[in-house]
Every structure is written in C-alpha cells, then in structure tokens.
Design a protein around this motif. Structure first.
Motif, short mmCIF file in Angstrom:
data_model
loop_
_atom_site.label_atom_id
_atom_site.label_comp_id
_atom_site.label_asym_id
_atom_site.label_seq_id
_atom_site.Cartn_x
_atom_site.Cartn_y
_atom_site.Cartn_z
N LEU A 119 -7.20 -79.64 14.01
CA LEU A 119 -7.21 -80.43 12.77
C LEU A 119 -6.17 -79.91 11.77
CD1 LEU A 119 -11.06 -80.84 12.25
CD2 LEU A 119 -9.44 -82.64 12.86
N LEU A 120 -6.04 -78.60 11.71
CA LEU A 120 -5.07 -78.00 10.80
C LEU A 120 -3.65 -78.40 11.20
CD1 LEU A 120 -4.72 -76.11 8.39
CD2 LEU A 120 -4.55 -74.21 9.99
N ALA A 121 -3.37 -78.40 12.49
CA ALA A 121 -2.04 -78.80 12.97
C ALA A 121 -1.74 -80.25 12.59
CB ALA A 121 -1.96 -78.62 14.48
N LEU A 122 -2.72 -81.13 12.74
CA LEU A 122 -2.51 -82.54 12.39
C LEU A 122 -2.29 -82.71 10.89
CD1 LEU A 122 -5.24 -84.23 14.62
CD2 LEU A 122 -2.76 -84.32 14.95
N SER A 123 -2.97 -81.90 10.08
CA SER A 123 -2.86 -82.04 8.63
C SER A 123 -1.51 -81.57 8.10
CB SER A 123 -3.97 -81.26 7.93
OG SER A 123 -3.72 -79.86 7.98
N LEU A 124 -0.78 -80.79 8.88
CA LEU A 124 0.48 -80.20 8.41
C LEU A 124 1.71 -81.01 8.76
CD1 LEU A 124 -0.21 -76.44 9.19
CD2 LEU A 124 -0.21 -77.56 6.97
N VAL A 125 1.53 -82.12 9.43
CA VAL A 125 2.68 -82.94 9.80
C VAL A 125 3.37 -83.46 8.54
CG1 VAL A 125 3.42 -85.03 10.97
CG2 VAL A 125 1.62 -83.61 11.97
N ASP A 126 4.68 -83.16 8.42
CA ASP A 126 5.51 -83.63 7.30
C ASP A 126 5.02 -83.15 5.93
OD1 ASP A 126 7.15 -85.03 9.07
OD2 ASP A 126 5.88 -86.81 8.97
N THR A 127 4.46 -81.93 5.85
CA THR A 127 4.05 -81.38 4.56
C THR A 127 4.91 -80.17 4.23
OG1 THR A 127 2.37 -79.94 5.57
CG2 THR A 127 1.67 -82.13 4.85
N ASN A 128 4.97 -79.81 2.95
CA ASN A 128 5.76 -78.68 2.48
C ASN A 128 4.89 -77.69 1.73
OD1 ASN A 128 8.33 -79.81 3.35
ND2 ASN A 128 8.16 -81.22 1.61
N GLU A 129 5.33 -76.43 1.69
CA GLU A 129 4.60 -75.40 0.95
C GLU A 129 4.66 -75.70 -0.54
OE1 GLU A 129 4.49 -70.53 0.43
OE2 GLU A 129 5.87 -71.47 1.83
N SER A 130 3.53 -75.51 -1.24
CA SER A 130 3.48 -75.88 -2.65
C SER A 130 2.86 -74.77 -3.52
CB SER A 130 2.66 -77.16 -2.83
OG SER A 130 1.35 -76.98 -2.33
N ASP A 131 2.90 -73.50 -3.06
CA ASP A 131 2.28 -72.45 -3.87
C ASP A 131 3.21 -72.01 -4.99
OD1 ASP A 131 2.94 -69.44 -1.93
OD2 ASP A 131 4.12 -71.25 -2.21
N GLN A 132 2.64 -71.32 -5.99
CA GLN A 132 3.39 -70.88 -7.16
C GLN A 132 2.97 -69.46 -7.50
OE1 GLN A 132 1.99 -73.84 -9.89
NE2 GLN A 132 0.22 -72.64 -10.52
N HIS A 133 3.77 -68.82 -8.38
CA HIS A 133 3.44 -67.46 -8.79
C HIS A 133 2.16 -67.48 -9.63
CE1 HIS A 133 7.77 -65.74 -8.25
NE2 HIS A 133 7.39 -66.52 -7.27
N PRO A 134 1.23 -66.55 -9.37
CA PRO A 134 -0.04 -66.55 -10.10
C PRO A 134 0.08 -65.90 -11.47
CG PRO A 134 -0.02 -64.77 -8.53
CD PRO A 134 1.27 -65.51 -8.33
N ALA A 135 -0.94 -66.08 -12.30
CA ALA A 135 -1.02 -65.40 -13.58
C ALA A 135 -1.39 -63.94 -13.33
CB ALA A 135 -2.06 -66.06 -14.47
N VAL A 136 -0.75 -63.03 -14.06
CA VAL A 136 -0.94 -61.60 -13.83
C VAL A 136 -2.39 -61.19 -14.12
CG1 VAL A 136 -0.26 -59.29 -14.56
CG2 VAL A 136 1.47 -61.07 -14.31
N ILE A 137 -2.92 -61.61 -15.27
CA ILE A 137 -4.27 -61.20 -15.65
C ILE A 137 -5.30 -61.71 -14.64
CG2 ILE A 137 -6.09 -61.42 -17.40
CD1 ILE A 137 -3.94 -61.48 -19.52
N GLY A 138 -5.17 -62.96 -14.26
CA GLY A 138 -6.09 -63.52 -13.28
C GLY A 138 -6.05 -62.78 -11.96
N THR A 139 -4.85 -62.40 -11.56
CA THR A 139 -4.69 -61.67 -10.29
C THR A 139 -5.35 -60.30 -10.36
OG1 THR A 139 -2.60 -62.80 -9.89
CG2 THR A 139 -3.01 -60.78 -8.64
#
Length: 296
Positions: A119-139
C-alpha cells in the motif's frame, strides 16, 4: 529512479539486516551472565568479549548506516513505516525460518506487514518529499520528553513484564536517535543533534541488552520497534511538517501506516511473557530477578 524510492529501498534493506541482527544479538546476550546498569564497564566487557554478540552488533551497525542513508533521500515518516516491517523479519528469525512455527496472530502480522509495504508503494507514485525544518523549541521538548519517559521506565518498577518495559524504554531512546539522525541532515546548527544521537543510541543499545536477558527477542525488540517506528512517524507530521498525499493516495498511505503499526503491535503482544510464567528463551530470568531484588 526517484530518490524517495531509493531511500525506501535502503530502509527495507536496513530493516532486514537490523532485525536479523537483533535476533542473533538476543541469543548471545541471553547466554551471558547477568548484565547490570550499575556495572556498565563490566557489562560492556562481557558483551565485547562475546564473538557472536560482536558480529551481530556489527550487522546491526551496518543496518543503521543504511537507515541513515535512507533518511537523506526520503521523509522520516515514510522511512519509519518501511522500517516497521522489520518486526516480521524478526518473527521469521525467531521461528528459525519455518513460518509454520509462528502462531496465527504472528502469521497475520506478517501478512499485514507485507500488505502495508504494498500500500505504501502505491501511495508514493508521482509524489514528492514535503518535509520542512522543525521549530527548535518544539524539537527540544519532543526529544526531552522521550528521554524522560525512558528514564522513568528504566528506574521505576512496572506492573507488566520487565522485558517489555525495558524494550519500551529502548524504543523511546532509539526514537530520539532516529529523529536526531534526520535533524543532522539539515546541516548548520542542527549538527548539534549528533550529541543526542550518540547518547540515545548508546544508552538505548545498553537497555536493550538488559531486556534480552529478561524475555524473548520478540517481546524486547517487538516493543522497542513499535515505539521506535511510531514516535518518529508522529514527529514527521508534527515537527517536520510532512503531509500525506491527497485523495486516493492519502487513503492508501494512512492504511499502510495502520497495517505496519498493527503488525508490530500484534507480534509484540503474542510474545509478551505472562506474569506467572518464566520468559521463554531466557534461562537466566530467575537469577536476574533475584539479583535485581538484592540490588534494590
């Protein structure tokens, strides 16, 4: 091939190698005299003096390097979802390669792990990474909360199996290490996360060895893996801003996460030691408990 696919392939290879190493590590550690957190140097000397344990730890380290490489290429939550399939590998290793030796719950868990990967393989078709740098305090708060929970589990007696509680503590520490490994990839001031990475992995590895001597591999590692995967997946969404794809792919990816996490939980529950029975695979259990009682 897109980088995310290469990263997830590395994550799967890491899961295979690491969980096989866990099984071998457990067999080696369970055969040693009791390890004690109050005598860390003596415990380390015994572990490093056992050739089987050293070879298994070397394999585990190789699997971890593949995991770090995967984090450079794919989002944290997706890498951890793939890594969750490693518990199925551990189940086969403890069954000595004979699936018929696995209980029905364990066989179902393996099927769920395979389904989750598909299921994970099917969900990743034609998708891109979308993560961002986290907030320091929250981390900082997130990492401190995981470390604090691990310390409480190690220091305080629990009502359920000691192998499971120590495995839970190791999982929280490994989760800190995994999140730190992702942070280091951002460079700059985030390189300071190398400190938390080293401490978390070193202490987590030690705690896992104590868990090995108090229960079977699936109880100790199954609990640790469940937490190690679930906490960073949550951190990926909360801290790093990772978002699932929209529409049908979102449904597929959420279903994949559910399958993989449920698989890990099912395998852990099947092997949890009963309160009135000695833990399987741990001939030193009674002597260890007596030593713990004396030391308290």
């Amino acid at each position: 091939m897109p980088p995310v696919w290469i990263g997830l392939t590395l994550a799967f290879a890491s899961a295979l190698v690491t969980n096989t190493a866990y099984s071998l590590e457990h067999d080696a550690a369970a055969a040693l005299p009791p390890l004690s957190p109050r005598r860390p140097f003596r415990s380390a000397q015994m572990l490093l003096g056992d050739r089987r344990w050293v070879l298994a730890f070397g394999a585990e380290s190789a699997g971890w390097l593949m995991y770090v490489a995967a984090l450079r290429l794919a989002p944290l939550s997706l890498v951890q979802a793939v890594a969750a399939s490693g518990v199925a590998v551990l189940a086969f290793a403890t069954a000595r390669g004979h699936p018929s030796r696995l209980a029905r719950r364990e066989q179902l868990a393996v099927v769920l792990a395979v389904a989750g990967l598909a299921l994970l393989a099917l969900s990743l078709v034609d998708t891109n990474e979308s993560d961002q740098h986290p907030a320091v305090i929250g981390t900082v708060v997130w990492l401190a909360a995981c470390a604090g929970g691990a310390v409480l589990l190690i220091a305080m007696p629990t009502r359920f199996g000691r192998a499971a509680s120590l495995g839970l503590a190791a999982g929280l520490l490994f989760a800190d290490g995994d999140i730190s490994a992702k942070l280091i990839g951002y460079g700059g001031w985030w390189l300071l996360a190398l400190v938390t990475l080293i401490i978390a992995y070193a202490v987590g590895t030690s705690v896992l060895q104590w868990a090995y001597q108090r229960g079977d591999a699936l109880t100790a590692v199954g609990t640790a893996t469940m937490v190690t995967n679930a906490v960073p997946i949550a951190a990926g969404f909360v801290l790093l801003g990772e978002t699932p794809p929209s529409g049908t792919r979102a449904v597929l990816q959420i279903a994949a996460f559910v399958c993989l996490v449920v698989s890990a939980v099912a395998l852990r529950r099947q092997q949890a030691p009963q309160a009135d029975q000695p833990s399987p695979g741990s001939g030193l259990e009674r002597r260890i408990q007596e030593n713990d009682g004396i030391s308290r």
